[in-house]
Design an enzyme around this catalytic site. Structure first.
Site, PDB file in Angstrom:
ATOM      1  N   HIS A   1       0.826  -1.202   0.000  1.00  0.00           N
ATOM      2  CA  HIS A   1       0.000   0.000   0.000  1.00  0.00           C
ATOM      3  C   HIS A   1       0.865   1.257   0.000  1.00  0.00           C
ATOM      4  O   HIS A   1       1.608   1.510   0.939  1.00  0.00           O
ATOM      5  CB  HIS A   1      -0.891  -0.037   1.247  1.00  0.00           C
ATOM      6  CG  HIS A   1      -1.882   1.060   1.339  1.00  0.00           C
ATOM      7  ND1 HIS A   1      -2.004   1.847   2.470  1.00  0.00           N
ATOM      8  CD2 HIS A   1      -2.813   1.505   0.466  1.00  0.00           C
ATOM      9  CE1 HIS A   1      -2.964   2.713   2.290  1.00  0.00           C
ATOM     10  NE2 HIS A   1      -3.474   2.530   1.081  1.00  0.00           N
TER      11      HIS A   1
ATOM     12  N   HIS B   1      -1.190  10.615  -2.113  1.00  0.00           N
ATOM     13  CA  HIS B   1      -2.524  10.287  -1.610  1.00  0.00           C
ATOM     14  C   HIS B   1      -3.311  11.537  -1.240  1.00  0.00           C
ATOM     15  O   HIS B   1      -4.456  11.712  -1.651  1.00  0.00           O
ATOM     16  CB  HIS B   1      -2.398   9.372  -0.394  1.00  0.00           C
ATOM     17  CG  HIS B   1      -3.702   9.062   0.276  1.00  0.00           C
ATOM     18  ND1 HIS B   1      -4.240   9.878   1.269  1.00  0.00           N
ATOM     19  CD2 HIS B   1      -4.586   8.051   0.102  1.00  0.00           C
ATOM     20  CE1 HIS B   1      -5.391   9.369   1.661  1.00  0.00           C
ATOM     21  NE2 HIS B   1      -5.624   8.262   0.978  1.00  0.00           N
TER      22      HIS B   1
END
Length: 238
Positions: A7, A49
């Site tokens: 991730h 992100h």
């Protein structure tokens, strides 16, 4: 086969979503890597992100979309992780594509909420095409409209449907939304046996996020998930 995703790269070992984090995941022989893309002011794909720099550099205000790529390349995002990474800046998608082996599955999330990047789908397709990386890819997003636009451009690339909130019968939504979904990516908190079984009936893989404890991982595997997104190298190397 169980497929586990690193991730945002190996974010416990290097600043998330940066080249060092991606390289760490590659060094660990991760089968799959997840990252997030947004657009700069001059329509360049950068990997991050958040929509702001606030977690990484307190001096850089505004949104990612307010900066050109050349301006972004002057902003240190590594020091907040460790002085060993001082001077590390955001990576472009092109830079990432150059270091991720083609045999490694790459999940690219279009980070399109709450900021909507008009035209990001076309720009992403062009970038992938230029780097001969239209294979071994999953395109995911919480913005299902963006997934529809992407599907209309390149129908053959697998789509991953991201869910954050609990919704009633999400498998019915997925079945009727008009998208050709290959996988669903639910929040781990509500990923249960019914959810998994119903999506398997539709032929969709189930990859919950973000699973960092091995006990949780083992429980989810027993329930039947097809893999997970994880920050834990022990998990994503499996």
């Amino acid at each position: 086969m169980v497929l586990n995703f690193a991730h945002r790269g190996s974010l416990t070992e290097a600043p998330e979503n940066t080249l060092p984090a991606i390289k760490k995941a590659v060094e660990h022989n991760a089968k799959a890597i997840e990252l997030d893309v947004q657009l700069t002011k001059d329509n360049q794909l950068v990997v991050i992100h958040d929509h702001t720099f606030s977690r990484f550099n307190k001096e850089a205000g505004g949104l990612i979309k307010d900066y050109t790529l050349s301006e972004i390349k002057k902003i240190d995002v590594g020091s907040s992780f460790s002085q060993n990474y001082k001077g590390v800046t955001l990576a472009t998608l092109e830079e990432i594509l150059e270091v991720v082996p083609k045999e490694t599955l790459l999940n690219i999330e279009i980070k399109n909420i709450p900021v909507i990047y008009q035209g990001i789908e076309e720009i992403l397709v062009e970038s992938l095409d230029q780097h001969n990386r239209l294979d071994n890819i999953i395109i995911s997003s919480f913005d299902h409209v963006a997934l529809e636009k992407f599907q209309n451009i390149v129908p053959a690339i697998p789509l991953g449907l991201l869910f954050y909130y609990r919704i009633l019968k999400p498998w019915e939504y997925a079945k009727n939304c008009g998208l050709d979904i290959s996988s669903v990516h639910p929040h781990v908190s509500y990923t249960d046996k019914e959810f998994i079984e119903e999506f398997h009936k539709l032929g969709c893989k189930v990859y919950p996020y973000t699973v960092n404890k091995e006990n949780d991982y083992n429980h989810l595997i027993e329930l039947g998930v097809d893999g997970v997104f994880s920050n834990n190298p022990r998990i994503f190397k499996k």
